[in-house]
Design a protein around this motif. Structure first.
Motif, PDB file in Angstrom:
ATOM      1  N   PRO A  17       8.298  -5.539   3.478  1.00 14.06           N
ATOM      2  CA  PRO A  17       7.004  -5.522   4.178  1.00 14.06           C
ATOM      3  C   PRO A  17       6.069  -4.432   3.668  1.00 14.06           C
ATOM      4  O   PRO A  17       4.862  -4.498   3.858  1.00 14.06           O
ATOM      5  N   ASP A  18       6.649  -3.413   3.062  1.00 17.41           N
ATOM      6  CA  ASP A  18       5.814  -2.358   2.488  1.00 17.41           C
ATOM      7  C   ASP A  18       6.001  -2.349   0.974  1.00 17.41           C
ATOM      8  O   ASP A  18       6.991  -2.849   0.440  1.00 17.41           O
ATOM      9  N   SER A  47     -12.537   2.278  -1.689  1.00 19.11           N
ATOM     10  CA  SER A  47     -12.781   3.395  -2.609  1.00 19.11           C
ATOM     11  C   SER A  47     -12.118   4.653  -2.061  1.00 19.11           C
ATOM     12  O   SER A  47     -12.781   5.559  -1.529  1.00 19.11           O
ATOM     13  N   VAL A  48     -10.825   4.694  -2.185  1.00 17.78           N
ATOM     14  CA  VAL A  48     -10.053   5.808  -1.622  1.00 17.78           C
ATOM     15  C   VAL A  48      -9.751   6.895  -2.661  1.00 17.78           C
ATOM     16  O   VAL A  48      -9.408   8.016  -2.295  1.00 17.78           O
ATOM     17  N   ARG A  61      -2.441   7.230  -1.172  1.00 15.77           N
ATOM     18  CA  ARG A  61      -3.331   6.569  -0.221  1.00 15.77           C
ATOM     19  C   ARG A  61      -2.652   5.282   0.265  1.00 15.77           C
ATOM     20  O   ARG A  61      -1.914   4.644  -0.487  1.00 15.77           O
ATOM     21  N   GLN A  62      -2.912   4.920   1.538  1.00 15.79           N
ATOM     22  CA  GLN A  62      -2.280   3.721   2.117  1.00 15.79           C
ATOM     23  C   GLN A  62      -3.354   2.795   2.701  1.00 15.79           C
ATOM     24  O   GLN A  62      -4.384   3.256   3.199  1.00 15.79           O
ATOM     25  N   GLN A  63      -3.059   1.501   2.609  1.00 12.11           N
ATOM     26  CA  GLN A  63      -3.921   0.485   3.211  1.00 12.11           C
ATOM     27  C   GLN A  63      -3.073  -0.747   3.514  1.00 12.11           C
ATOM     28  O   GLN A  63      -1.997  -0.954   2.919  1.00 12.11           O
ATOM     29  N   ARG A  68       0.616  -6.557   3.995  1.00 11.76           N
ATOM     30  CA  ARG A  68       1.688  -5.616   3.655  1.00 11.76           C
ATOM     31  C   ARG A  68       1.129  -4.195   3.672  1.00 11.76           C
ATOM     32  O   ARG A  68      -0.043  -3.970   3.345  1.00 11.76           O
ATOM     33  N   HIS A  69       1.994  -3.252   4.049  1.00 13.06           N
ATOM     34  CA  HIS A  69       1.604  -1.844   4.054  1.00 13.06           C
ATOM     35  C   HIS A  69       1.829  -1.310   2.640  1.00 13.06           C
ATOM     36  O   HIS A  69       2.963  -1.176   2.173  1.00 13.06           O
ATOM     37  N   VAL A  70       0.728  -1.001   1.964  1.00 19.84           N
ATOM     38  CA  VAL A  70       0.800  -0.632   0.544  1.00 19.84           C
ATOM     39  C   VAL A  70       0.444   0.843   0.377  1.00 19.84           C
ATOM     40  O   VAL A  70      -0.575   1.312   0.889  1.00 19.84           O
ATOM     41  N   THR A  71       1.301   1.569  -0.362  1.00 25.00           N
ATOM     42  CA  THR A  71       1.042   2.962  -0.736  1.00 25.00           C
ATOM     43  C   THR A  71       0.834   3.022  -2.240  1.00 25.00           C
ATOM     44  O   THR A  71       1.667   2.527  -3.007  1.00 25.00           O
TER      45      THR A  71
END
Length: 855
Positions: A17-18, A47-48, A61-63, A68-71
């Protein structure tokens, strides 16, 4: 190439999931961004990551992306072409720290490569060393991510891969996993979805394993950075205290001068010229000039912050070169920089690159080049870091504390240093602060400026003037000799349809690039930079093979053989000689020319000369008649003539040229693809072949001529040797010709063009055919007569006869014996003139000399 994993139905496999991703990659020397930060923004859809500055520390940075939780972790880039030892310790620590910012470890590393970036062969060892900062299985978790600023078709990527052995190697290490990302189209989420599918496929191949990290290693990294941060804070406090004390002297009544004289020195790529422009607030010093460098000192003036400034820019030295390796031309200019603002500069700004580590070799280079001046120079020196944008969020004190070489220089300057961001011209305070520091240094010094020695300044100026005059003279003589030789051999010019060239020289001399320029194709591997940056002492013991490539130019088949090079600080091993001999055999029946490759960016020492002589020794002295010095990296000279280099390097290079009959040519790599310089080189080679009547062969020619009872038998080689002697006499006579007429010409004086120039055609068997024995003997007679009569008659008007008629000069060449033999044998050859082959009759017309005022 293997097929990419099938990702058409990702639903059949379990996906986490991540998703944890680390972006890695290099940077280009021209400062173009690698696209890592932009790729991170595209993946996360926001634009992180700041793309306006360099990434100086790893950032996570995460979004939520596609449910899905993406780093995503962005990392500092390294220079693609530099080895790990040239990457700063700060960057190395930050790169390693990246995997600890996404615990328990990343699922994927994305190796970001701009779509339009050409990867030279020396990128391969650089990449391998930098990925060794991670564990051994990093490649099994890596996907190559090509970034593009526009839609890119798969066919274009495949074409690039086929043309790049380096890309092929990288993809092979990464299991042929690749993806293309358009970093200008954030709305295209399909490309991100496809990337995630490829990551999931790779994860499945790894049986669901992510890259594992060592917690203890992460703690050790944090402790090391903590030590640097504490040292940085301590240094900052010391500097502020020191500056406050010096400022008190000024405020207490010590009035600084209204006019400050500054000199900027330092290695190449330290942004000296840009710093000078930033300080002056204008653009007097050339930058971005087609890659050209500063070759001569330049001076400019301006009024800045109510202060009159004089700034001198100077040539830079190669950052890892010793003082001995730096050319004499550059050393004179660097030393003379102090003399351009008499009685001496108030401040010397030592430009140092922030973006690369200062290792022991680099530090020694700075120390040796600063020894051109007296020890007093350090009391007036400020270390100038002229690429402040490279620091990013780091402080300059952290950079200093992480680098022992920088610590030595800053301590030597008593904690005087300054940072300039040359990309931010709007920030006027950075220049004002630098001028404040110069004032404070002035206040603390017993002597207000670094005092130059007037006698040494006059000596350098006289040396420069004499060198300029001699360089001009060499150019005139070389041109005159070339014209005379063209006239002498005009009727015997060889027609070459299959040109064979062999390249001989040290490592890093530019042989590979020369071969590519001659063939108009990148056929030879450009691996000289990596051998310069990382010298393996065992490398000299590992034999390397000659490399041969062929091409065509202007209807002529061209064969180029590159021989292995040797490190200039070691003696060429025996296998080098053997391989050069093998290279000659690869050009059967023999090469038309042996190009001795000499780069003008370094000095040419007596040892360099001895090494070349030793490598060519197996071929005997005959080989020198087929040699030409090829000066490479002419772009390093900018607009200065190569004769400046020849004059200022002195005896060793001049002796090499003399051995080669003063034949030389200059190649400028910025002219790659331009046929003009190659056509000129080929014409010089054809002239050489014409003079030698063929190519170089290792077999001696032992044909003999008919003899009279009182004449000794002579081989064809002996005839050719005597012919060369006579030609050399002509060339030496031209060298001695005065620059200007000091006595008006008299009526009795005759110009050389009033009679025939002797025909020097000889009877030599070669792949180009042969000429008659009659013409050979007559050539000797005519040249001898010409030297004794025509040249002597022009003694007053041209000055040649004053050399050729001197007793010492005639005795040294044993003219009387040579003339006697020529007169005896001439009768024999005249009797044979009736049986000369008809098909050789076109050699019967002798060349005429064009009227020249200079002679």
């Amino acid at each position: 190439m293997a097929e990419a994993p099938d990702v058409s139905n990702p639903g059949q496999r379990d996906v986490p999931p991540d998703l944890r991703i680390v972006l890695i990659g290099g940077s280009e020397l021209n400062g173009c961004p690698s696209g890592k930060s932009s790729a991170g923004n595209i993946i996360l859809g926001q634009s992180v990551f700041d793309t306006s500055r360099r990434t100086a520390q790893s950032e996570a940075r995460q979004q939520e992306v596609l449910s899905r939780h993406v780093t995503v972790v962005d990392t500092p880039g390294w220079w693609w072409i530099y080895t790990l030892q040239h990457t700063t310790k700060l960057d190395q620590i930050e790169i390693q720290k990246s995997v600890h910012l996404c615990p328990p470890g990343p699922h994927a590393f994305l190796l970001v490569i701009p779509n339009d970036l050409y990867l030279y062969p020396y990128v391969q060892p650089s990449l391998k060393q930098h990925l060794d900062l991670f564990s051994a299985d990093v490649f099994s978790h890596t996907i190559v991510l090509f970034t593009a600023a526009a839609p890119c078709r798969d066919e274009n990527i495949e074409f690039r891969i086929k043309r790049s052995p380096t890309l092929q190697w990288i993809l092979q290490q990464c299991g042929n996993r690749k993806h293309v990302l358009n970093i200008r189209d954030r709305e295209d989420r399909a490309q991100v979805k496809m990337l995630f599918e490829k990551i999931d496929a790779m994860l499945a191949d790894n049986r669901g394993r992510h890259y594992s990290v060592d917690g203890a290693h992460g703690n050790a990294l944090r402790e090391e950075m903590k030590v640097w941060a504490e040292g940085a804070s301590k240094r900052f406090d010391q500097v502020q205290k020191q500056r406050k004390e010096l400022r008190a002297l000024i405020e207490g009544g010590k009035i600084p001068p209204e006019h400050f004289r500054l000199v900027i020195i330092g290695p190449r790529r330290s942004a000296k010229s840009s710093a000078g422009n930033t300080i002056l607030g204008k653009m007097p010093f050339d930058i971005n000039n087609g890659g050209r460098r500063t070759t001569c000192c330049k001076i400019s003036h301006s009024l800045v912050a109510d202060r009159r400034l004089t700034v001198v820019d100077s040539p830079g030295w190669i950052f890892n070169h010793t003082l001995q390796e730096t050319s004499e031309m550059d050393k004179v200019e660097i030393e003379n920089s102090m003399n351009l603002c008499p009685p001496g500069p108030h401040a010397v700004l030592l430009g140092i690159e922030l973006s690369t580590a200062v290792n022991a070799t680099d530090l020694r280079s700075v120390q040796e080049h600063m020894s051109l001046f007296s020890e007093e120079i350090w009391k007036h020196t400020i270390v100038l870091f002229a690429r402040g944008d490279w620091l990013g969020v780091k402080t300059v004190e952290e950079r200093i504390e992480s680098d022992e070489g920088l610590q030595w220089m800053v301590n030597k300057c008593e904690n005087r240093y300054h940072v300039l961001n040359n990309k931010d011209h709007s920030d006027k305070t950075q220049v004002e602060e630098l001028l404040d520091k110069i004032e404070e240094m002035w206040a603390g010094n017993e002597n207000p400026y670094y005092e130059v020695d007037p006698s040494r300044a006059a000596e350098i100026e006289a040396k420069k003037e004499a060198g300029d005059k001699k360089a001009k003279r060499i150019k005139e003589i070389t041109g005159r000799q070339s014209r005379v030789l063209k006239e002498l051999f005009e009727d015997t010019k060889q027609s070459v349809t299959d040109m064979k060239i062999i390249l001989v020289g040290q490592k890093c001399s530019g042989k590979s690039m020369t071969g590519n320029m001659i063939l108009f194709n990148e056929r030879f591997d450009l691996n000289f930079d990596i051998s310069r940056l990382q010298k393996d002492i065992q490398d000299q013991r590992r034999p390397a093979a000659c490399v041969k490539h062929e091409g065509r130019f202007d209807g002529v088949k061209v064969t180029v053989v590159e021989t292995p090079g040797w490190f200039r600080d070691t003696t060429p091993p025996d296998w080098i000689k053997e391989e050069v001999s093998h290279g000659v055999s690869m050009c059967a029946p023999g090469p038309h020319v042996v190009l001795l490759v000499v780069p003008v960016l370094t000095s040419f020492t007596e040892k360099d000369l001895k090494d070349l002589v030793e490598v060519l020794r197996p071929f005997t002295d005959r080989v020198w008649r087929h040699c030409m010095v090829l000066f490479t990296m002419g772009d390093f000279l900018n607009e200065r003539p190569v004769e400046d280099y020849i004059v200022r390097e002195g005896r060793s290079i001049q002796e090499l040229l003399e051995k080669c009959g003063n034949r030389y040519h200059l190649l400028n790599y910025w002219h790659f693809g331009d046929p003009a310089p190659i056509k000129e080189l080929f014409q010089n080679i054809i002239d050489l072949v014409t003079r030698n009547k063929g190519c170089f062969t290792t077999k001696d020619k032992q044909r003999t001529f008919q003899k009279l009872p009182q004449q000794k038998t002579m081989t064809e080689e002996e005839w050719n040797r005597r012919e060369q002697q006579l030609i050399e006499r002509v060339m030496k006579a031209l060298e001695k010709e005065p620059e200007k007429q000091t006595v008006p010409s008299m009526k009795v004086a005759h110009s050389m063009d009033e009679g025939h120039i002797p025909d020097l055609s000889g009877d030599v068997a070669s792949e180009f055919g042969s000429i008659s024995e009659l013409r050979t003997q007559r050539a000797h007679d005519q040249v001898s007569e010409w030297l004794m009569t025509k040249v002597r008659q022009t003694e007053i008007s041209s000055g040649i006869g004053s050399v050729c008629s001197s007793a010492a000069y005639m005795e040294s060449l044993n003219e009387s014996r040579l003339m006697a033999e020529n007169q005896t044998t001439n009768r024999c050859f005249l009797e044979k003139s009736k049986v000369v082959s008809p098909h050789m009759s076109f050699f019967s017309n002798t060349a005429q000399m064009q009227r020249r005022n200079s002679c």
